[in-house]
Design a protein around this motif. Structure first.
Motif: not given
Length: 301
Positions: A290-298
């Protein structure tokens, strides 16, 4: 004798090479296989027989379509802040649209947070919608769901809906069930794929609350219970970015043996559970990692 000696040396050399090759082949095959010397349980036998291997989550085979073709409501549950269920949801929608012309993708998002969504939007423009602009609280409004929305609006066969809309005097699960019911009644001949947290797609109550799956099963006026499936994501190791009630954080899942990785060598598959195993869901989507969904960077906006 002088002529025979070189021939014997050559034959001995060839035999030695053959034996070494056989030993190496046997060693390699053993290292990449599951040990079936221990007697398997009935569930393991069924798993080995009926699991449908998956090569790509976003490009699913016709065998997957054959498995889901007779269903009308297909609920996918996820641990928020993971990538695989969202990718599978798109792959499933694309597969259905290819066979049936259209499909509805219903996501656990408030419609009010997606105002002004249009099919012409770029990724950068999607990031400006309220849902994706807001601080990532539970992992949903990350890269995986952003990609899912973007690919869905660019696919003419996918109708995108948002079901996390509150109804007065209703629980959240009851409200989402009512949204699904309304969509189904408006599009009675179109399959609905839902993507929510894995508590919501449960057929049985969790934490003393009725869930979407339970409401759907009980509504025999609008739905045929035999045409509803619930798919949960199972895995062996990896990471995820979500909220454990102490704030958003990255969590690492250490590898452990389970029925899936000790029975099959497939890294990904879809499996319909045995009838006696049914409770929360009907199917398992297994991915070894399972892999993490990344944060949408500003900075990307």
């Amino acid at each position: 004798m002088k002529k025979i000696l070189p021939l014997l040396i050559i034959l001995i050399g060839l035999t030695s090479c053959k034996e070494n090759t056989e030993k190496q082949t046997t060693s390699d095959e053993t290292s990449n296989s599951i040990d079936y010397s221990v007697e398997m349980t009935e569930e393991q036998k069924d798993l080995k027989k009926n699991a449908i291997p998956i090569e790509s989550l976003s490009k699913l085979s016709n065998k997957i379509y054959d498995e889901i073709a007779n269903f009308e409501i297909l609920m996918i549950g996820e641990m928020h802040g993971t990538s695989e269920p969202a990718e599978f949801a798109y792959g499933l929608c694309e597969l259905i649209a290819k066979h049936e012309g259209s499909v509805i993708m219903a996501m656990e998002i408030r419609a009010s947070l997606m105002n002004n969504l249009s099919n012409e939007m770029s990724i950068s423009e999607l990031k400006e919608l309220d849902f994706f602009r807001n601080k990532n609280f539970d992992g949903r409004n990350g890269v995986a769901w952003l990609d899912l929305v973007y690919k869905s609006i660019k696919n003419d066969g996918i109708i995108l809906k948002f079901i996390d809309n509150p109804y007065q005097s209703s629980t959240r699960d009851s409200s989402m069930y009512r949204e699904i019911r309304n969509i189904h009644n408006k599009h009675p001949n179109t399959k609905i794929v839902t993507l929510t947290g894995n508590a919501h797609n449960s057929f049985i109550p969790l934490f003393n609350k009725e869930r979407i799956g339970g409401y759907l099963l009980k509504d025999t006026v609008n739905f045929d219970s035999k045409k509803i499936i619930s798919i949960n994501h199972a895995f062996s190791e990896g990471n995820m970015l979500n909220n454990d009630l102490t704030g958003l954080k990255m969590r690492t899942i250490e590898r452990k043996e389970n029925i899936y990785n000790t029975t099959l060598s497939h890294e990904m598959f879809l499996y319909r559970k045995l009838p006696q195993e049914l409770n929360r869901c009907t199917h398992i989507l297994y991915t070894d990692k399972v892999t993490a969904s990344g944060i949408i960077k500003k900075d990307d906006r």
